[in-house]
Design a protein around this motif. Structure first.
Motif, PDB file in Angstrom:
ATOM      1  N   PHE A   1       0.830  -1.218   0.000  1.00  0.00           N
ATOM      2  CA  PHE A   1       0.000   0.000   0.000  1.00  0.00           C
ATOM      3  C   PHE A   1       0.859   1.260   0.000  1.00  0.00           C
ATOM      4  N   SER A   2       1.905   1.282   0.797  1.00  0.00           N
ATOM      5  CA  SER A   2       2.710   2.493   0.933  1.00  0.00           C
ATOM      6  C   SER A   2       3.416   2.887  -0.362  1.00  0.00           C
ATOM      7  N   THR A   3       3.514   1.969  -1.298  1.00  0.00           N
ATOM      8  CA  THR A   3       4.211   2.259  -2.563  1.00  0.00           C
ATOM      9  C   THR A   3       3.285   2.839  -3.632  1.00  0.00           C
ATOM     10  N   TYR A   4       1.994   2.880  -3.324  1.00  0.00           N
ATOM     11  CA  TYR A   4       1.021   3.376  -4.292  1.00  0.00           C
ATOM     12  C   TYR A   4       0.742   4.863  -4.099  1.00  0.00           C
ATOM     13  N   ALA A   5       0.597   5.557  -5.206  1.00  0.00           N
ATOM     14  CA  ALA A   5      -0.028   6.872  -5.185  1.00  0.00           C
ATOM     15  C   ALA A   5      -1.529   6.644  -5.073  1.00  0.00           C
ATOM     16  N   MET A   6      -2.162   7.421  -4.219  1.00  0.00           N
ATOM     17  CA  MET A   6      -3.594   7.245  -3.968  1.00  0.00           C
ATOM     18  C   MET A   6      -4.358   8.490  -4.420  1.00  0.00           C
ATOM     19  N   ALA A   7      -5.618   8.281  -4.745  1.00  0.00           N
ATOM     20  CA  ALA A   7      -6.420   9.409  -5.218  1.00  0.00           C
ATOM     21  C   ALA A   7      -7.891   9.185  -4.917  1.00  0.00           C
TER      22      ALA A   7
ATOM     23  N   SER B   1       2.910  13.912  -0.850  1.00  0.00           N
ATOM     24  CA  SER B   1       2.690  15.147  -1.581  1.00  0.00           C
ATOM     25  C   SER B   1       1.257  15.152  -2.093  1.00  0.00           C
ATOM     26  N   THR B   2       0.574  16.274  -1.946  1.00  0.00           N
ATOM     27  CA  THR B   2      -0.852  16.323  -2.277  1.00  0.00           C
ATOM     28  C   THR B   2      -1.142  17.338  -3.369  1.00  0.00           C
ATOM     29  N   ASN B   3      -2.249  17.072  -4.087  1.00  0.00           N
ATOM     30  CA  ASN B   3      -2.773  18.009  -5.073  1.00  0.00           C
ATOM     31  C   ASN B   3      -4.288  17.929  -5.068  1.00  0.00           C
ATOM     32  N   TYR B   4      -4.919  19.039  -5.426  1.00  0.00           N
ATOM     33  CA  TYR B   4      -6.382  19.125  -5.378  1.00  0.00           C
ATOM     34  C   TYR B   4      -6.933  19.760  -6.642  1.00  0.00           C
ATOM     35  N   ALA B   5      -8.135  19.329  -7.004  1.00  0.00           N
ATOM     36  CA  ALA B   5      -8.873  20.028  -8.041  1.00  0.00           C
ATOM     37  C   ALA B   5      -9.208  21.431  -7.543  1.00  0.00           C
ATOM     38  N   ASP B   6      -9.244  22.382  -8.457  1.00  0.00           N
ATOM     39  CA  ASP B   6      -9.527  23.762  -8.056  1.00  0.00           C
ATOM     40  C   ASP B   6     -10.864  23.871  -7.320  1.00  0.00           C
ATOM     41  N   SER B   7     -11.816  23.060  -7.702  1.00  0.00           N
ATOM     42  CA  SER B   7     -13.165  23.150  -7.137  1.00  0.00           C
ATOM     43  C   SER B   7     -13.221  22.761  -5.661  1.00  0.00           C
ATOM     44  N   VAL B   8     -12.203  22.074  -5.155  1.00  0.00           N
ATOM     45  CA  VAL B   8     -12.242  21.611  -3.760  1.00  0.00           C
ATOM     46  C   VAL B   8     -11.108  22.192  -2.921  1.00  0.00           C
ATOM     47  N   LYS B   9     -10.222  22.946  -3.531  1.00  0.00           N
ATOM     48  CA  LYS B   9      -9.095  23.533  -2.783  1.00  0.00           C
ATOM     49  C   LYS B   9      -9.593  24.377  -1.629  1.00  0.00           C
ATOM     50  N   GLY B  10      -8.979  24.179  -0.469  1.00  0.00           N
ATOM     51  CA  GLY B  10      -9.360  24.936   0.714  1.00  0.00           C
ATOM     52  C   GLY B  10     -10.532  24.345   1.463  1.00  0.00           C
TER      53      GLY B  10
ATOM     54  N   PHE C   1     -11.370  20.578   0.992  1.00  0.00           N
ATOM     55  CA  PHE C   1     -11.112  19.138   1.161  1.00  0.00           C
ATOM     56  C   PHE C   1      -9.650  18.919   1.541  1.00  0.00           C
ATOM     57  N   THR C   2      -9.417  17.876   2.341  1.00  0.00           N
ATOM     58  CA  THR C   2      -8.058  17.499   2.718  1.00  0.00           C
ATOM     59  C   THR C   2      -7.887  15.997   2.551  1.00  0.00           C
ATOM     60  N   ILE C   3      -6.902  15.604   1.758  1.00  0.00           N
ATOM     61  CA  ILE C   3      -6.582  14.195   1.560  1.00  0.00           C
ATOM     62  C   ILE C   3      -5.429  13.812   2.482  1.00  0.00           C
ATOM     63  N   SER C   4      -5.499  12.612   3.026  1.00  0.00           N
ATOM     64  CA  SER C   4      -4.422  12.128   3.891  1.00  0.00           C
ATOM     65  C   SER C   4      -4.351  10.611   3.783  1.00  0.00           C
ATOM     66  N   ARG C   5      -3.270  10.052   4.298  1.00  0.00           N
ATOM     67  CA  ARG C   5      -3.112   8.604   4.292  1.00  0.00           C
ATOM     68  C   ARG C   5      -2.391   8.165   5.562  1.00  0.00           C
ATOM     69  N   ASP C   6      -2.674   6.929   5.968  1.00  0.00           N
ATOM     70  CA  ASP C   6      -2.021   6.312   7.117  1.00  0.00           C
ATOM     71  C   ASP C   6      -1.498   4.958   6.633  1.00  0.00           C
ATOM     72  N   ASN C   7      -0.226   4.913   6.292  1.00  0.00           N
ATOM     73  CA  ASN C   7       0.326   3.681   5.736  1.00  0.00           C
ATOM     74  C   ASN C   7       0.337   2.541   6.754  1.00  0.00           C
ATOM     75  N   ALA C   8       0.428   2.875   8.027  1.00  0.00           N
ATOM     76  CA  ALA C   8       0.410   1.827   9.055  1.00  0.00           C
ATOM     77  C   ALA C   8      -0.935   1.132   9.123  1.00  0.00           C
ATOM     78  N   LYS C   9      -1.989   1.844   8.740  1.00  0.00           N
ATOM     79  CA  LYS C   9      -3.342   1.276   8.760  1.00  0.00           C
ATOM     80  C   LYS C   9      -3.828   0.905   7.365  1.00  0.00           C
ATOM     81  N   ASN C  10      -2.991   1.071   6.367  1.00  0.00           N
ATOM     82  CA  ASN C  10      -3.402   0.813   4.976  1.00  0.00           C
ATOM     83  C   ASN C  10      -4.685   1.569   4.651  1.00  0.00           C
ATOM     84  N   ALA C  11      -4.691   2.849   4.940  1.00  0.00           N
ATOM     85  CA  ALA C  11      -5.917   3.622   4.777  1.00  0.00           C
ATOM     86  C   ALA C  11      -5.634   5.004   4.202  1.00  0.00           C
ATOM     87  N   MET C  12      -6.640   5.534   3.513  1.00  0.00           N
ATOM     88  CA  MET C  12      -6.598   6.885   2.979  1.00  0.00           C
ATOM     89  C   MET C  12      -7.900   7.557   3.364  1.00  0.00           C
TER      90      MET C  12
END
Length: 119
Positions: free
Chosen positions: A29-35, A56-65, A67-78
């Motif tokens: 899981f930790s080796t994947y880029a997630m979206a 490293s994160t990126n957002y569509a203009d429509s959701v900037k400010g 939405f927040t994306i995050s991941r927890d590699n220890a839990k295999n979760a995004m």
């Protein structure tokens, strides 16, 4: 191989918040880029936010400010924290895992979770 399961969708009023989760099973899981992607009725599937293996994160203009994306590699979760939701955020939200491999890239999708923003 990676299996992805989204959760956390639902009905929320405009201005409200939701937190989507994507649980991954399988190896690497930790080796994947997630979206996160979303698809509204009658429309194409659009990219919402991405997070690389190095967070490293990126957002569509429509959701900037909002939405927040995050991941927890220890839990295999995004996750996708969605604040100040608008009716136009209504869509099915999909989790995606991508890795550049050879000879073909690895690309996996969840089944989606419905988000409805309505009063």
């Amino acid at each position: 191989q990676v299996q992805l399961v989204e959760s956390g969708g639902g009905l929320v009023q405009p201005g409200g918040s939701l937190r989507l989760s994507c649980a991954a099973s399988g190896s690497g899981f930790s080796t994947y880029a997630m979206a996160w992607y979303r698809q509204a009725p009658g429309k194409q599937r659009d990219l919402v936010a991405t997070i690389t293996s190095r967070r490293s994160t990126n957002y569509a203009d429509s959701v900037k400010g909002r939405f927040t994306i995050s991941r927890d590699n220890a839990k295999n979760a995004m996750y996708l924290q969605m604040n100040s939701l608008k009716p136009e955020d209504t869509a099915v939200y999909y989790c995606n895992a991508h890795r550049t491999d050879w000879p073909t890239d690895s690309d996996y999708w969840g089944q989606g979770t419905q988000v409805t923003v309505s009063s």
